[in-house]
Write a protein that holds these residues in place. Structure first.
Motif, PDB file in Angstrom:
ATOM      1  N   PRO A 247      30.394  45.045  33.730  1.00  0.00           N
ATOM      2  CA  PRO A 247      31.203  45.971  34.289  1.00  0.00           C
ATOM      3  C   PRO A 247      32.592  45.378  34.368  1.00  0.00           C
ATOM      4  O   PRO A 247      32.860  44.214  33.971  1.00  0.00           O
ATOM      5  N   TRP A 248      33.595  46.072  34.965  1.00  0.00           N
ATOM      6  CA  TRP A 248      34.860  45.852  34.918  1.00  0.00           C
ATOM      7  C   TRP A 248      35.331  44.515  35.568  1.00  0.00           C
ATOM      8  O   TRP A 248      36.075  43.862  34.914  1.00  0.00           O
ATOM      9  N   ILE A 249      35.175  44.552  36.709  1.00  0.00           N
ATOM     10  CA  ILE A 249      35.647  43.331  37.399  1.00  0.00           C
ATOM     11  C   ILE A 249      34.961  41.796  36.970  1.00  0.00           C
ATOM     12  O   ILE A 249      35.621  40.988  36.716  1.00  0.00           O
ATOM     13  N   ARG A 250      33.652  41.988  36.173  1.00  0.00           N
ATOM     14  CA  ARG A 250      32.964  40.700  35.583  1.00  0.00           C
ATOM     15  C   ARG A 250      33.617  40.576  34.254  1.00  0.00           C
ATOM     16  O   ARG A 250      33.781  39.456  33.895  1.00  0.00           O
ATOM     17  N   ALA A 251      34.075  41.568  33.479  1.00  0.00           N
ATOM     18  CA  ALA A 251      34.794  41.522  32.069  1.00  0.00           C
ATOM     19  C   ALA A 251      35.942  40.774  32.426  1.00  0.00           C
ATOM     20  O   ALA A 251      36.405  39.619  31.760  1.00  0.00           O
ATOM     21  N   LEU A 252      36.739  41.148  33.543  1.00  0.00           N
ATOM     22  CA  LEU A 252      37.983  40.533  33.751  1.00  0.00           C
ATOM     23  C   LEU A 252      37.954  39.111  34.338  1.00  0.00           C
ATOM     24  O   LEU A 252      38.796  38.408  33.937  1.00  0.00           O
ATOM     25  N   SER A 253      36.992  38.770  35.102  1.00  0.00           N
ATOM     26  CA  SER A 253      36.909  37.549  35.673  1.00  0.00           C
ATOM     27  C   SER A 253      36.496  36.519  34.202  1.00  0.00           C
ATOM     28  O   SER A 253      36.877  35.527  34.252  1.00  0.00           O
ATOM     29  N   LEU A 254      35.375  37.167  33.478  1.00  0.00           N
ATOM     30  CA  LEU A 254      34.957  36.241  32.267  1.00  0.00           C
ATOM     31  C   LEU A 254      36.260  35.946  31.449  1.00  0.00           C
ATOM     32  O   LEU A 254      36.247  34.878  30.827  1.00  0.00           O
ATOM     33  N   SER A 255      37.021  37.077  31.156  1.00  0.00           N
ATOM     34  CA  SER A 255      38.131  36.893  30.212  1.00  0.00           C
ATOM     35  C   SER A 255      39.295  35.846  30.757  1.00  0.00           C
ATOM     36  O   SER A 255      39.667  35.079  30.069  1.00  0.00           O
ATOM     37  N   ALA A 256      39.589  35.952  32.222  1.00  0.00           N
ATOM     38  CA  ALA A 256      40.516  35.210  32.788  1.00  0.00           C
ATOM     39  C   ALA A 256      39.926  33.699  32.657  1.00  0.00           C
ATOM     40  O   ALA A 256      40.596  32.706  32.489  1.00  0.00           O
ATOM     41  N   LEU A 257      38.727  33.381  32.917  1.00  0.00           N
ATOM     42  CA  LEU A 257      37.956  32.135  32.781  1.00  0.00           C
ATOM     43  C   LEU A 257      37.971  31.469  31.616  1.00  0.00           C
ATOM     44  O   LEU A 257      38.526  30.274  31.293  1.00  0.00           O
ATOM     45  N   SER A 258      37.681  32.422  30.525  1.00  0.00           N
ATOM     46  CA  SER A 258      38.142  31.761  28.894  1.00  0.00           C
ATOM     47  C   SER A 258      39.550  31.826  28.707  1.00  0.00           C
ATOM     48  O   SER A 258      39.932  30.437  28.110  1.00  0.00           O
ATOM     49  N   GLY A 259      40.473  32.144  29.370  1.00  0.00           N
ATOM     50  CA  GLY A 259      41.904  32.082  29.137  1.00  0.00           C
ATOM     51  C   GLY A 259      42.019  30.807  29.998  1.00  0.00           C
ATOM     52  O   GLY A 259      43.161  29.960  29.276  1.00  0.00           O
ATOM     53  N   CYS A 260      41.581  30.719  31.166  1.00  0.00           N
ATOM     54  CA  CYS A 260      41.896  29.421  31.774  1.00  0.00           C
ATOM     55  C   CYS A 260      41.560  27.932  31.158  1.00  0.00           C
ATOM     56  O   CYS A 260      42.115  27.212  30.877  1.00  0.00           O
ATOM     57  N   LEU A 261      40.282  28.118  30.388  1.00  0.00           N
ATOM     58  CA  LEU A 261      39.929  26.904  29.621  1.00  0.00           C
ATOM     59  C   LEU A 261      40.615  26.805  28.291  1.00  0.00           C
ATOM     60  O   LEU A 261      41.019  25.626  28.117  1.00  0.00           O
ATOM     61  N   LEU A 262      41.103  27.849  27.671  1.00  0.00           N
ATOM     62  CA  LEU A 262      41.993  27.646  26.706  1.00  0.00           C
ATOM     63  C   LEU A 262      43.376  27.076  27.259  1.00  0.00           C
ATOM     64  O   LEU A 262      44.025  26.459  26.588  1.00  0.00           O
ATOM     65  N   ASP A 263      43.798  27.349  28.155  1.00  0.00           N
ATOM     66  CA  ASP A 263      44.990  26.897  28.793  1.00  0.00           C
ATOM     67  C   ASP A 263      44.938  25.381  28.907  1.00  0.00           C
ATOM     68  O   ASP A 263      45.942  24.719  28.664  1.00  0.00           O
ATOM     69  N   LEU A 264      43.823  24.965  29.521  1.00  0.00           N
ATOM     70  CA  LEU A 264      43.638  23.599  29.695  1.00  0.00           C
ATOM     71  C   LEU A 264      43.814  22.650  28.386  1.00  0.00           C
ATOM     72  O   LEU A 264      44.211  21.496  28.310  1.00  0.00           O
ATOM     73  N   LEU A 265      43.247  23.363  27.188  1.00  0.00           N
ATOM     74  CA  LEU A 265      43.171  22.881  26.012  1.00  0.00           C
ATOM     75  C   LEU A 265      44.567  22.903  24.974  1.00  0.00           C
ATOM     76  O   LEU A 265      44.694  22.535  23.878  1.00  0.00           O
ATOM     77  N   SER A 266      45.460  23.915  25.727  1.00  0.00           N
ATOM     78  CA  SER A 266      46.824  24.245  24.874  1.00  0.00           C
ATOM     79  C   SER A 266      48.056  23.417  25.539  1.00  0.00           C
ATOM     80  O   SER A 266      48.097  23.080  26.639  1.00  0.00           O
ATOM     81  N   ASP A 267      49.126  23.562  24.559  1.00  0.00           N
ATOM     82  CA  ASP A 267      50.232  22.997  24.927  1.00  0.00           C
ATOM     83  C   ASP A 267      51.241  24.356  25.542  1.00  0.00           C
ATOM     84  O   ASP A 267      52.403  23.811  25.953  1.00  0.00           O
ATOM     85  N   ASP A 268      50.859  25.430  25.741  1.00  0.00           N
ATOM     86  CA  ASP A 268      51.339  26.398  26.457  1.00  0.00           C
ATOM     87  C   ASP A 268      51.549  26.509  27.743  1.00  0.00           C
ATOM     88  O   ASP A 268      50.710  25.720  28.292  1.00  0.00           O
ATOM     89  N   PRO A 269      52.524  27.012  28.393  1.00  0.00           N
ATOM     90  CA  PRO A 269      52.591  27.144  29.985  1.00  0.00           C
ATOM     91  C   PRO A 269      51.126  27.410  30.245  1.00  0.00           C
ATOM     92  O   PRO A 269      50.593  28.275  29.780  1.00  0.00           O
ATOM     93  N   MET A 270      50.940  26.938  31.615  1.00  0.00           N
ATOM     94  CA  MET A 270      49.581  27.172  31.995  1.00  0.00           C
ATOM     95  C   MET A 270      49.454  28.697  32.884  1.00  0.00           C
ATOM     96  O   MET A 270      50.506  29.144  33.200  1.00  0.00           O
ATOM     97  N   GLY A 271      48.508  29.193  32.588  1.00  0.00           N
ATOM     98  CA  GLY A 271      48.270  30.722  32.878  1.00  0.00           C
ATOM     99  C   GLY A 271      48.657  31.757  31.799  1.00  0.00           C
ATOM    100  O   GLY A 271      48.190  32.928  32.142  1.00  0.00           O
ATOM    101  N   LEU A 272      49.069  31.264  30.559  1.00  0.00           N
ATOM    102  CA  LEU A 272      49.613  32.127  29.714  1.00  0.00           C
ATOM    103  C   LEU A 272      48.525  33.056  28.994  1.00  0.00           C
ATOM    104  O   LEU A 272      48.404  33.925  28.873  1.00  0.00           O
TER     105      LEU A 272
END
Length: 101
Positions: free
Chosen positions: A40-65
């Motif tokens: 569902p919509w809210i679960r898809a948004l949270s999973l996508s934000a969680l995967s983006g946070c994980l990618l933020d931890l491993l990248s050199d870009d600004p946090m949260g991008l």
């Protein structure tokens, strides 16, 4: 299936950083496609934000991008999910291409 997709995307991301650091691939694009198509919509948004946070931890870009980018993509493409099926390989690959575009 979603957990397996997450760990495959994480493995692809880690191997990409180790083996070919100059090559930019969207390792979480298939995971995002499956998450948007199956959840569902809210679960898809949270999973996508969680995967983006994980990618933020491993990248050199600004946090949260990446988290913001993945959440916005999920929010924008969620209304197109009625045109795609997650159990058809062609539909899944086309939706993944739409996400990565």
């Amino acid at each position: 299936m979603l957990i397996i997709a997450f760990f495959l995307a994480l493995a692809a991301l880690l191997l990409q950083g180790i083996l070919i650091p100059k090559l930019t691939l969207l390792a979480f694009a298939p995971f995002l496609a499956i998450a948007i198509l199956k959840r569902p919509w809210i679960r898809a948004l949270s999973l996508s934000a969680l995967s983006g946070c994980l990618l933020d931890l491993l990248s050199d870009d600004p946090m949260g991008l990446h988290a913001l980018n993945y959440a916005l993509i999920a929010a924008l493409l969620f209304r197109f999910r009625k045109h795609f099926l997650y159990d058809q390989p062609l539909h899944l690959s086309l939706f993944t291409a739409l996400i990565s575009f």
